[in-house]
Motif scaffolding. Structure first.
Motif, short mmCIF file in Angstrom:
data_model
loop_
_atom_site.label_atom_id
_atom_site.label_comp_id
_atom_site.label_asym_id
_atom_site.label_seq_id
_atom_site.Cartn_x
_atom_site.Cartn_y
_atom_site.Cartn_z
N TYR A 36 0.81 -1.21 0.00
CA TYR A 36 0.10 0.23 -0.05
C TYR A 36 0.68 1.27 -0.04
O TYR A 36 0.41 2.29 -0.51
CB TYR A 36 -1.09 0.09 1.26
N VAL A 37 2.08 1.13 0.71
CA VAL A 37 3.00 2.42 0.76
C VAL A 37 3.73 2.63 -0.53
O VAL A 37 3.41 3.61 -1.03
CB VAL A 37 3.76 2.11 2.02
N ASN A 38 4.03 1.37 -1.11
CA ASN A 38 4.70 1.48 -2.43
C ASN A 38 3.84 2.00 -3.39
O ASN A 38 4.44 2.74 -4.61
CB ASN A 38 5.34 0.20 -2.54
N THR A 39 2.64 1.75 -3.48
CA THR A 39 1.65 1.95 -4.51
C THR A 39 1.01 3.40 -4.31
O THR A 39 0.12 3.74 -4.96
CB THR A 39 0.63 0.81 -4.90
N GLY A 40 1.30 3.91 -3.22
CA GLY A 40 0.76 5.31 -3.03
C GLY A 40 -0.69 5.43 -2.01
O GLY A 40 -1.17 6.42 -1.96
N LEU A 41 -1.09 4.29 -1.68
CA LEU A 41 -2.36 4.39 -0.80
C LEU A 41 -2.07 4.75 0.63
O LEU A 41 -3.18 5.22 1.00
CB LEU A 41 -2.98 2.95 -0.91
N LEU A 42 -0.96 4.49 0.89
CA LEU A 42 -0.69 4.90 2.37
C LEU A 42 0.53 5.78 2.19
O LEU A 42 1.44 5.74 1.25
CB LEU A 42 -0.30 3.75 3.20
N PRO A 43 0.46 6.96 3.04
CA PRO A 43 1.75 7.85 2.99
C PRO A 43 2.93 7.26 3.35
O PRO A 43 2.80 6.31 4.32
CB PRO A 43 1.25 9.01 3.89
N GLU A 44 4.15 7.85 2.95
CA GLU A 44 5.51 7.40 3.39
C GLU A 44 5.51 7.55 4.79
O GLU A 44 4.88 8.36 5.53
CB GLU A 44 6.39 8.00 2.91
N PRO A 45 5.94 6.67 5.60
CA PRO A 45 6.27 6.79 7.19
C PRO A 45 7.30 7.75 7.36
O PRO A 45 8.08 8.21 6.50
CB PRO A 45 7.02 5.43 7.59
N VAL A 46 7.49 8.27 8.76
CA VAL A 46 8.39 9.03 8.94
C VAL A 46 9.40 8.33 9.71
O VAL A 46 9.27 7.53 10.38
CB VAL A 46 7.81 10.22 10.29
N ARG A 47 10.96 8.65 9.18
CA ARG A 47 11.82 7.79 9.55
C ARG A 47 12.78 8.70 10.62
O ARG A 47 13.33 9.58 10.42
CB ARG A 47 12.56 7.29 8.32
N THR A 48 12.81 7.97 11.86
CA THR A 48 13.60 8.94 12.63
C THR A 48 15.21 8.13 13.07
O THR A 48 15.98 8.95 13.23
CB THR A 48 12.98 8.64 14.24
N GLN A 49 15.20 7.15 12.41
CA GLN A 49 16.49 6.65 12.32
C GLN A 49 16.36 5.53 10.79
O GLN A 49 15.27 5.40 10.31
CB GLN A 49 16.67 5.62 13.27
N ARG A 50 17.59 4.98 10.17
CA ARG A 50 17.50 4.39 9.34
C ARG A 50 16.53 3.03 9.37
O ARG A 50 15.83 2.75 8.38
CB ARG A 50 19.06 3.77 9.09
#
Length: 236
Positions: A36-50
Motif C-alpha cells: 500500500y505504501v509503495n503504490t501510494g495508497l498509504l503515505p510514506e512513514p516518518v523515519r527517525t532512524q535508518r
C-alpha cells in the motif's frame, strides 16, 4: 513533532505507529501494508532512524477503507487510490464509490499467468501477444480476473478456428475511439456540475453507454444479417 523519546506525534498529539502497531490495529499483514505504501495508497512513514519508521495514525482508517472497497465492491487498488485522493481533498466519495463499483463490478479472484494459461488453453506466447495488442486487457499486470478468463477461452477458440491476432486488431482501435467520444460527451454534460453531481450523473451516463454500445452494435449486425443474400455475400 516528536516526543522526548523520539516517537513522532501528530499536531493533535496522537502518536505515530510502528509497523507492528499498524499491523495489529489494522489486521493487515506487513507485506500488504508495504505494498500500500509503495503504490501510494498509504503515505510514506516518518523515519527517525535508518531502520525506524513510524506511520501516521490515519493509516488505520485508510486501510479500513481499502479493505471495505476490496471486499464489498471488488475494486482494484488503482481505483481505490483515486478514491483516497478525492477523500484527501475533503470530498464525499459515496457517489464515486458506486460509479467505480459499476465500472469494475465483481470480477472474482484473480489468478496468475500460469494458471490463466491452464484455465484458457492459451500459450504463454499467445497471452503475451494478445496483451501487447490490447485484445486481452487485464486490469493488473500478470493478474487475470473472471472476465479475462472468459474472454481468454473465447480467444482460444477463435485462434484455433484460424483467426490471427492482427485480424482482431480493429477491436481495440474502435474501442479507443468510442471511449474517447464517450469521455468527451461526459465532459460536455457534466463540466459545470459540482463533484458530487458530476459523479452521480456520470454513473447514469455509464449505465446508458454500456447498454447503448451493445444495442447499436447488435442491431447493426442483425440488420446486416437480415439483408444478406447468402452467407458468402459481403454486401446485401
Amino acid at each position: 513533532m516528536a516526543s522526548s523519546h523520539g516517537k513522532p506525534h501528530t499536531e493533535s498529539g496522537s502518536p505515530y505507529l510502528k509497523m507492528k502497531e499498524l499491523v495489529d490495529a489494522s489486521g493487515v499483514p506487513k507485506s500488504t501494508l508495504l505494498l500500500y505504501v509503495n503504490t501510494g495508497l498509504l503515505p510514506e512513514p516518518v523515519r527517525t532512524q535508518r531502520n525506524m519508521a513510524y506511520y501516521h495514525p490515519s493509516c488505520i482508517e485508510r486501510v479500513g477503507f481499502i479493505k471495505q472497497a476490496q471486499a464489498r465492491h471488488r475494486l482494484p487498488l488503482a481505483a481505490i487510490k483515486g478514491l483516497l485522493k478525492e477523500m484527501d481533498n475533503g470530498r464525499d466519495v459515496g457517489p464515486l464509490v458506486e460509479l467505480q463499483a459499476t465500472l469494475f463490478g465483481s470480477r472474482g479472484r484473480r489468478i496468475g499467468r500460469q494458471a490463466f494459461c491452464s484455465a484458457t488453453g492459451l500459450s504463454g506466447e499467445q497471452v503475451t501477444a494478445l496483451c501487447k495488442a490490447r485484445i486481452l486487457v487485464p486490469l493488473a499486470d500478470g493478474q487475470f480476473d473472471r472476465e479475462d478468463q472468459a474472454m481468454g477461452r473465447l480467444l482460444k477458440k477463435g485462434l484455433d478456428m484460424g483467426m490471427t491476432i492482427p485480424d482482431l486488431s480493429f477491436y481495440p482501435k474502435l474501442a479507443e475511439t468510442m471511449v474517447e467520444e464517450e469521455i468527451t460527451l461526459r465532459q460536455k454534460i457534466t463540466g459545470p456540475l459540482s463533484f458530487e453531481k458530476d459523479a452521480a450523473l456520470t454513473l447514469e451516463l455509464t449505465r446508458m453507454a454500456r447498454g447503448l454500445r451493445t444495442y447499436v452494435i447488435d442491431r447493426i449486425m442483425q440488420k446486416r444479417l437480415i439483408d444478406f443474400k447468402g452467407l458468402k455475400n459481403r454486401k446485401p
